[in-house]
Design a protein around this motif. Structure first.
Motif, PDB file in Angstrom:
ATOM      1  N   PHE A   1      -0.733  20.377   8.845  1.00  0.00           N
ATOM      2  CA  PHE A   1      -1.461  20.756   7.645  1.00  0.00           C
ATOM      3  C   PHE A   1      -2.343  19.573   7.327  1.00  0.00           C
ATOM      4  CE2 PHE A   1      -1.522  22.237   3.222  1.00  0.00           C
ATOM      5  CZ  PHE A   1      -1.426  23.594   3.435  1.00  0.00           C
ATOM      6  N   ASP A   2      -3.601  19.775   6.965  1.00  0.00           N
ATOM      7  CA  ASP A   2      -4.413  18.606   6.628  1.00  0.00           C
ATOM      8  C   ASP A   2      -5.304  18.881   5.430  1.00  0.00           C
ATOM      9  OD1 ASP A   2      -5.837  16.306   6.498  1.00  0.00           O
ATOM     10  OD2 ASP A   2      -6.424  16.265   8.593  1.00  0.00           O
ATOM     11  N   LEU A   3      -4.989  18.225   4.334  1.00  0.00           N
ATOM     12  CA  LEU A   3      -5.786  18.400   3.120  1.00  0.00           C
ATOM     13  C   LEU A   3      -6.894  17.366   3.012  1.00  0.00           C
ATOM     14  CD1 LEU A   3      -3.002  19.029   0.453  1.00  0.00           C
ATOM     15  CD2 LEU A   3      -4.530  20.700   1.485  1.00  0.00           C
ATOM     16  N   SER A   4      -6.925  16.402   3.925  1.00  0.00           N
ATOM     17  CA  SER A   4      -7.820  15.266   3.717  1.00  0.00           C
ATOM     18  C   SER A   4      -9.223  15.471   4.282  1.00  0.00           C
ATOM     19  CB  SER A   4      -7.208  14.010   4.335  1.00  0.00           C
ATOM     20  OG  SER A   4      -7.220  14.096   5.734  1.00  0.00           O
TER      21      SER A   4
ATOM     22  N   ARG B   1       7.517  10.451   9.420  1.00  0.00           N
ATOM     23  CA  ARG B   1       8.080  11.735   9.001  1.00  0.00           C
ATOM     24  C   ARG B   1       7.848  12.067   7.532  1.00  0.00           C
ATOM     25  NH1 ARG B   1      13.956  11.710  11.586  1.00  0.00           N
ATOM     26  NH2 ARG B   1      13.555   9.961  12.922  1.00  0.00           N
ATOM     27  N   VAL B   2       6.667  11.695   7.048  1.00  0.00           N
ATOM     28  CA  VAL B   2       6.303  12.083   5.696  1.00  0.00           C
ATOM     29  C   VAL B   2       5.839  13.536   5.741  1.00  0.00           C
ATOM     30  CG1 VAL B   2       4.702  11.642   3.817  1.00  0.00           C
ATOM     31  CG2 VAL B   2       5.638   9.739   5.117  1.00  0.00           C
ATOM     32  N   ASN B   3       6.239  14.299   4.757  1.00  0.00           N
ATOM     33  CA  ASN B   3       5.792  15.687   4.658  1.00  0.00           C
ATOM     34  C   ASN B   3       4.260  15.772   4.753  1.00  0.00           C
ATOM     35  OD1 ASN B   3       4.567  17.744   2.757  1.00  0.00           O
ATOM     36  ND2 ASN B   3       6.634  18.540   2.981  1.00  0.00           N
TER      37      ASN B   3
ATOM     38  N   THR C   1      -1.140  14.130   3.568  1.00  0.00           N
ATOM     39  CA  THR C   1      -2.584  14.347   3.609  1.00  0.00           C
ATOM     40  C   THR C   1      -3.165  14.484   2.205  1.00  0.00           C
ATOM     41  OG1 THR C   1      -2.324  16.730   3.937  1.00  0.00           O
ATOM     42  CG2 THR C   1      -2.519  15.381   5.906  1.00  0.00           C
ATOM     43  N   LEU C   2      -2.337  14.868   1.256  1.00  0.00           N
ATOM     44  CA  LEU C   2      -2.803  14.845  -0.129  1.00  0.00           C
ATOM     45  C   LEU C   2      -3.074  13.402  -0.531  1.00  0.00           C
ATOM     46  CD1 LEU C   2      -3.234  16.499  -2.763  1.00  0.00           C
ATOM     47  CD2 LEU C   2      -0.907  15.920  -3.372  1.00  0.00           C
TER      48      LEU C   2
END
Ligand SMILES: Nc1ncnc2c1ncn2[C@@H]1O[C@H](COP(=O)(O)OP(=O)(O)OP(=O)(O)O)[C@@H](O)[C@H]1O
Ligand SMILES: Nc1ncnc2c1ncn2[C@@H]1O[C@H](COP(=O)(O)OP(=O)(O)OP(=O)(O)O)[C@@H](O)[C@H]1O
Ligand SMILES: O[C@@H]1[C@@H](O)[C@@H](O)CO[C@H]1O
Ligand SMILES: [Mg+2]
Ligand SMILES: [Mg+2]
Lengths: 501, 335, 304, 335
Positions: free
Chosen positions: B85-88, B136-138, B143-144
């Motif tokens: 998942f990538d929000l950045s 192993r960060v969510n 990415t937030l």
């Protein structure tokens, strides 16, 4: 003969659990070495260490005299070790070919050579005598077929050491035969084979030597499998004598309680399906036997209301019509089903053992119809942990951390703990369960039946079906092909009905 | 079991699988190519009914309008396929644009500007990857966090102001046309080509799907799962940075608050194209359709002069219609 | 008495305009030796939290440009709760009924007024270039989701109409997001649909939005001579355009003074707190059109 | 192995397992209550170092600032626990506020205004639920669509402009205090209480976790999965609408563009609090901590007058620090 694979003083700890306690033994090349022991004895943990998935907390393992320190599964593969794990590890949306060649797809100019891959796989499958479409996605296969893919994946590595963790627990007779033939071939080729199973007949049929575990410790290694008496194996494993694991008890069987007529799926997946009818009497244990895909699971799913049945079916319980069925109605009417696939349909992986047992049991036992009775739930959980000898540090342990067999016991407890049971459907209940616990489970089944409950047991283990059923229904190609009373049932008679003519 | 019996068992099962796998050809075409087909039909209908829609200027404009989203959707597809998942990405677009413009301003060297922005993108991506795969960060939180930090950096280096670009050769990239197509559209096409091949015809792509489908299985088969995840994020960073540079060239400035909410658009386009958020499922043609649907909806609403406030309603409805159509057809398939 | 602490709350802290207001407010703080607390308040919720925060910090008053003028009553109540003095800047606060809250001192130029100035400047330049109004399309870069944006652009529209610009030539380019790329795409579609105009005038809520449309028109081969775009804010984006080697279609930007708004409001608030000198209820400032040619003079005149 | 050897092996292993299975009480407390503990420490440090932080006005202000996020985080927790996802909450807050304000304006009846907004919230939630559970639309797309449509409705009914509120009793709700605490904070506390009990002590909560953990297994265990999912969304809609009304009362107006990006804040707070996006895992205390961390960070940055642009950096860093701390401690536990 020299030891090819050696474990020395291997220990592995988890919080509150000593999974392996200074285990040492060795296995020879060109021989099949069986591992057996109660559920939670540490067998799978040992294979995970062998496969590079876990690092041992103490001790080491040697291959051909060379000490190994695996940091990943990749290291173990590179060292010539292939492991077929107890919990299937496939990628559902990839094809058979891609699953089998996962991690080693052939390349050409940097691109995947699909033709070569397909050719490689289909040739190999053919050589092994396994019937699988190389282009099929794994999601579209039956569990047994997926298991065969797993086996082929491991064999494709051409490893020197091959370890099988309960490979037959979801295979049919036919596939089991194929597997045995393959294993014997591998032995001829001088490979070192480790084989875990709870089925003693298999171990006798296949193994040259065996090692027995209990509570994370090695109890004994027998260099000659054939020389060990079954009783010795069992008592080594469970720590007590067990003369007849089925221990069949006769019961008072009453009048018909459950009557099922004309049951067939609304959207039938296969055209050869016809409406099926059968009945179960009060206090009766009805066994369902059939080859893989015979349609037993499907039929029971209809009865339980998971899949919807076509119009025209009727289900009478104690003279009351229940069709059309839905799951919640089934449960409130006293019908429960323990599913065959514990990983996909059974366990709530993140939840505790206690929660897994209680999830289906709390209806009608609430404070003010709303709040949970925590103390009672805890008590129920503890009671079944003890009764089924579930190996867990506490009822609060996350179920995913239990051994496969112990997870299965928890799921069984969920269904056997129900009050007010009228019909219990158990689909492959003893899959992956040790002999000691099987015996316990049979006893509970008899107990439940004694209360007047109808018990339906689906099993692919013929001795089990013969050992505990009062009456046996045999299915073939989606339909009931015959019915045998306990007195008239024997292996030959059942198989005759189960196999296509 | 006798050999005879064995043989007939095999027969039965082949019979069954034959029965299952041969539905009629139209349904199977619909099932397989449902979304592309539906889009084609939609496209035809729009061409006939909406004035100005089917004109080369409009279609080029449409493609230009999705060129950034499309490029990043290609890599987001990989990212989602591997169950990440990538929000950045929105922030990275802005930062790359600003950084490129700044370097250009100071050095007037296009090569230097591009290298700096691409390097920054790669670092951001790799940073995300390391956080997620090794520490192993969510992924959502990781990415937030980078989304916030990179946006902050974009503001800090530009002092919150747009950075102007006056280098002719850099500016003309956004304008230039080859064979009638603007460069950004050509870059977009190349991206789809590359990532289509990457996904379907390379070990990288297949392993990406494998780790999304079942990370444990992949790990056990010896796939270097963590390294692969870092690579996926790194590539995402690089492609996003390039998209940021192209945007900067199109609007002749690096703007620190560009592309806000971009991440959601990109992810939606992917999901619309059938990429599963649970990982393990992705199709480049689907992503292309997803991107086109998003662009077309917007284009047509503006052509038809739909009131802004009603545009919200329409966009929602059309998103729903698209997935429900997809749902309907796949459900039809599975029975 | 406590040391003097003054809050300065703005609705879009990332925008250059507000950064500048803050910068000049800091200057006042340095001169007078009070503490300035700057908080961005993008929405009503954050605004309330910021006022509570100022209360906790024992500030004595604050200056605010609210995210929405209708937040007036809420601001008044919150300020009363914490006994804070309020001064509004840029946009004048209203109560629930839409009435201006006259009891809160205000300095600024209304968004609508800025817009009118844009409209007037466009008209003047159309005349100067001798274009026939019938041949001119007017593109409003509309982002009506944001009240300020709507007011500004409607101000321009009203000015144009008042100047006799044909209503049918007024065309909206609706934005999905308030950035340059969105403006590019929206303008592109308008240009596709309305291919009949010889000239275009372009206006929008800020320089960035207008620039997107200019780029789109350029891509459609409209030259600097055939289009006329005026932005709002006189931001760096506008200066960047002026710095280009050749004049572009971006003709100018209406500059308003962040200096007065930042510095003077802070000074007045300080006086109010320290010597109880009530600031005037209403101080109106005005904007000036800044173009490529007069940019230096205008900026100097504004103290920039 | 001789009996002697066996005995000594047993000894060694008991020694070892003692070492392992009985960690020191501090570590085990840390492992179990890591986040709350960490927050307490953070809180203590801030109280000592940041002027004005530890004062009743500030703490009340802090709680007030998270009152909307906190309320919705309670229901979002349920939603995520059941492996769902809801992006529409921000729009629903805005719509409920606008609708409430409009009804209030027309009728001047507080009861009517509240009923209308709550009903609307319930409908939106139920709509999401039906789309997702019965029509099997992907949750991301379904709620993205409702997010757009509901935002559109908010703009349409209000004509894009804030709707002022002048009803005194409605306005005073946001201001009123009971035992020194503002009403919104009290409502927040009640929400945490209710949803804590709901999650841990009722069938509803347990079944929610079950369907998130393994929907198929839950179905077989007799959980009415689809109906339950609809209920979860419906409740989310209702609570969100109430949050929207409270916000409207606090800011004395219904703002159609309120709470943009709210959904991401809420989801982040939940994830920060250890709620799994894969479903099946949730803890109300975690969510409380997640919400408090988010609020505290912002509060302290405003107290310390951190530069806007650097606030982005700080927020990102703190998010990372929080999850990495959590990661570190849970990993420490597994060895
Ligand atoms: N990841 C883990 N965390 C905690 N405990 C674990 C973990 N893996 C295994 N265990 C525990 O270690 C013990 C040994 O488990 P293992 O899976 O090796 O048993 P097994 O002999 O394979 O049993 P089965 O016959 O049921 O498969 C069990 O008590 C199990 O609960
Ligand atoms: N070899 C096969 N080829 C095609 N379909 C199959 C095959 N095996 C099983 N199936 C599918 O599975 C259904 C029946 O399987 P079901 O699980 O009910 O059988 P079962 O008797 O319970 O066997 P199992 O031991 O595998 O559980 C069939 O209707 C068919 O759709
Ligand atoms: O609302 C605007 C604000 O955004 C700023 O640009 C100054 O003028 C005000 O009217
Ligand atoms: Mg095992
Ligand atoms: Mg079955």
């Amino acid at each position: 003969m020299s030891a090819y694979l050696e474990f020395e003083q291997v220990s592995k700890f988890f919080p509150g659990v000593t999974a392996l306690n200074q285990v040492s033994f060795s296995a020879q090349a060109g021989r099949v070495h069986g591992l057996l022991g109660e559920n939670g004895a540490g067998k799978s943990t040992l294979l995970k260490i062998l496969g590079g998935q876990y690092k041992p907390d103490h001790g080491c393992l040697r291959i051909a005299g060379q000490a190994q320190a695996f940091h990943s599964a990749g290291d173990a593969i590179a060292a010539g070790v292939a492991v077929i794990h107890q919990e299937l590890q496939y990628v559902p949306e990839l094809t058979v070919t891609e699953n089998i060649l996962l991690g080693r797809l052939p390349r050409r100019f940097g691109f995947v050579d699909k033709t070569a891959a397909r050719k490689l796989v289909s040739e190999r499958l053919q050589a092994l005598g396994v019937e699988l479409d190389p282009d099929q996605l794994l999601v579209n296969l039956s569990i047994a077929q997926r298991q065969m893919v797993e086996i082929c994946k491991a064999l494709m590595q051409d490893a020197q050491i091959i370890a099988f963790d309960e490979p037959t627990s979801s295979l049919s007779h036919r596939e089991t035969e194929i597997l045995f033939r393959i294993i014997r071939d591998l032995r001829e080729q001088g490979r070192t084979i480790i084989y875990i199973s709870h089925r003693l007949e298999e171990l006798y049929a296949l193994c040259d030597a065996c090692t027995i575990f209990r509570d994370g410790k090695k109890v004994a290694t027998h260099a000659q499998m054939a020389a060990v008496a079954q009783d010795t194996l069992i008592s080594d494993m469970v720590g007590r004598e067990l003369s007849d694991i089925y221990d069949y008890q006769t019961r008072q069987v009453g009048a018909t309680r459950l009557q099922v007529t004309n049951l067939v799926a609304k959207s039938a997946a296969r055209s050869d399906q016809n409406p099926q009818s059968f009945f179960v009497r009060s206090g009766e244990i009805l066994g369902f036997f059939g080859l893989v895909g015979a349609g037993r699971t499907e039929l029971m799913r209809l009865l339980y209301g998971i899949d919807s049945a076509a119009a025209g079916a009727s289900i009478y319980l104690d003279g009351k019509e229940l069709a059309p069925m839905i799951v919640s109605k089934a449960i409130t009417s006293g019908i429960v089903l323990c599913p065959e696939d514990r990983k996909e349909q059974g366990i709530l992986a993140q939840a505790s053992v206690a929660e897994n047992i209680n999830i289906a049991n709390r209806r009608g036992n609430l404070i003010a119809g709303l709040f949970l009775r925590h103390a009672e739930e805890a008590q129920l959980a503890d009671q079944f942990i003890q009764k089924l000898n579930i190996k867990t540090p506490s009822r609060e342990q996350t179920i995913a951390n239990l051994s496969g067999g112990n997870q299965q016991k928890v799921i069984l407890a969920r269904w056997l703990a129900q009050e007010n049971l009228k019909v219990v459907i158990l689909d492959e209940p003893t899959r992956g369960i040790d002999v000691g616990a099987k015996n316990e489970i049979y006893r509970i089944i008899y107990e439940v039946a004694k209360t007047g409950c109808c018990v339906i047991v689906i099993s692919s283990e013929l001795p089990e079906i013969l050992g505990i059923s009062d009456r046996i229904m045999v299915m073939r190609d989606g339909q009931i092909s015959g019915e045998l009373r306990r007195e008239e049932a024997n292996e030959a008679a059942v198989l005759k009905l189960a196999l296509p003519d | 079991m006798s050999p005879q019996n064995q043989a007939s068992t095999v027969q039965t099962s082949t019979k069954i699988s034959k029965l299952i796998s041969k539905p009629n050809p139209f349904i199977s075409l619909l099932a397989k190519q449902g979304m592309p087909l539906a889009y084609l039909i939609l496209f035809a209908v729009l061409s006939l009914t909406v004035e100005n829609f089917f004109s080369s200027t409009n279609l080029i404009g449409l493609m230009l309008s999705v060129s950034q989203i499309g490029m990043v959707a290609c890599t987001m597809m990989m990212c989602l396929a591997s169950r990440d998942f990538d929000l950045s990405v929105g922030s990275t677009i802005a930062f790359a644009g600003v950084l490129g413009a700044l370097v250009l301003e100071r050095s007037d060297s296009v090569a230097l500007a591009i290298s700096a922005a691409v390097l920054a993108g790669a670092l951001i991506g790799a940073g995300n990857g390391v956080l997620i795969a090794y520490l192993r960060v969510n992924a959502l939180i990781a990415t937030l966090a980078t989304m916030l930090m990179v946006r902050g950096l974009a503001f800090i280096v530009s002092n919150g102001q747009a950075v102007g670009i006056s280098n002719e050769s850099f500016m003309s990239f956004g304008d230039a046309r080859v064979a009638g197509l603007p460069m950004p559209v050509i870059v977009l096409a190349i991206c789809f080509l590359i990532f289509g091949v990457l996904l379907n015809h390379t070990v990288f792509g297949r392993n990406t799907l494998a780790i999304g489908g079942n990370p444990e299985a992949a790990e056990l088969a010896g796939v270097k799962v963590r390294a692969l995840r870092v690579w996926i994020f790194l590539i995402q960073g690089v492609v996003t940075a390039i998209a940021g540079l192209i945007l900067a060239s199109r609007i002749t400035s690096g703007q620190p608050n560009a592309a806000q909410g971009f991440e959601l658009d990109v992810i939606s386009a992917c999901v619309l194209g059938g990429v599963s958020l649970q990982g393990g499922k992705a199709k480049i043609s689907g992503v292309l359709i997803g991107v086109l649907i998003m662009g077309t909806v917007e284009n047509v609403m503006n052509l038809k002069d739909v009131d802004t406030f009603y545009q919200y309603l329409m966009r929602g409805l059309i998103l729903l219609a698209a997935v429900m159509f997809d749902q309907f057809r796949t459900r039809g398939r599975h029975g | 008495a406590d040391p003097i602490k003054i809050g300065f709350l703005v609705k879009q802290a990332e925008e250059p305009w507000f950064q500048d207001e803050w910068k000049y407010a800091e200057q006042a703080a340095r001169e007078k030796g009070f503490t300035l607390v700057k908080i961005g308040v993008p929405n009503g919720e954050k605004l309330m939290a910021a006022i509570d925060n100022l209360g906790a910090q024992k500030a004595q008053g604050f200056i605010v440009c609210a995210p929405d003028v209708k937040l007036g009553s809420a601001i008044e109540r919150a300020a009363k709760r914490h006994q804070l003095k309020v001064f509004s800047v840029d946009d004048q606060l209203q109560d629930g009924k839409g009435q201006v809250i006259a009891s809160i001192p205000y300095m600024g130029i209304s968004a609508y007024e800025i817009g009118k100035q844009v409209g007037a400047s466009l008209l003047a330049e159309i005349k100067a270039r001798g274009w026939k109004m019938q041949e001119v399309g007017a593109m409003r870069i509309a982002y009506d989701q944001l009240p300020t944006a709507r007011e500004r652009t409607m101000g321009a529209v009203d000015a144009l109409k008042a100047g006799g610009f044909p209503v049918t030539n007024l065309i909206d380019a609706n934005l999905v997001k308030s950035d340059t790329e969105s403006a590019y795409n929206a303008a592109n579609i308008v240009l596709t649909k309305q291919s009949g105009f010889k000239h275009w005038i372009i206006f929008g809520m800020n320089d960035e939005a207008v620039l997107g449309a200019v780029r789109a028109a350029e891509a459609r081969k409209f030259t600097q001579e055939s289009m006329l775009a005026i932005g709002i804010g006189g931001s760096k984006s506008a200066l960047n355009e002026f710095a280009k080697p050749k004049q572009t279609g971006f003709f100018g930007s209406v500059l308003i003074s962040p200096k007065r708004h930042g510095y003077e409001t802070s000074m007045m608030m300080y006086e109010w707190i320290s010597s109880n000198r009530q600031p005037p209820a209403l101080t109106l400032t005005s904007g000036t059109l800044m173009t490529r040619s007069n940019q230096h003079d205008v900026r100097k005149q504004f103290g920039l």
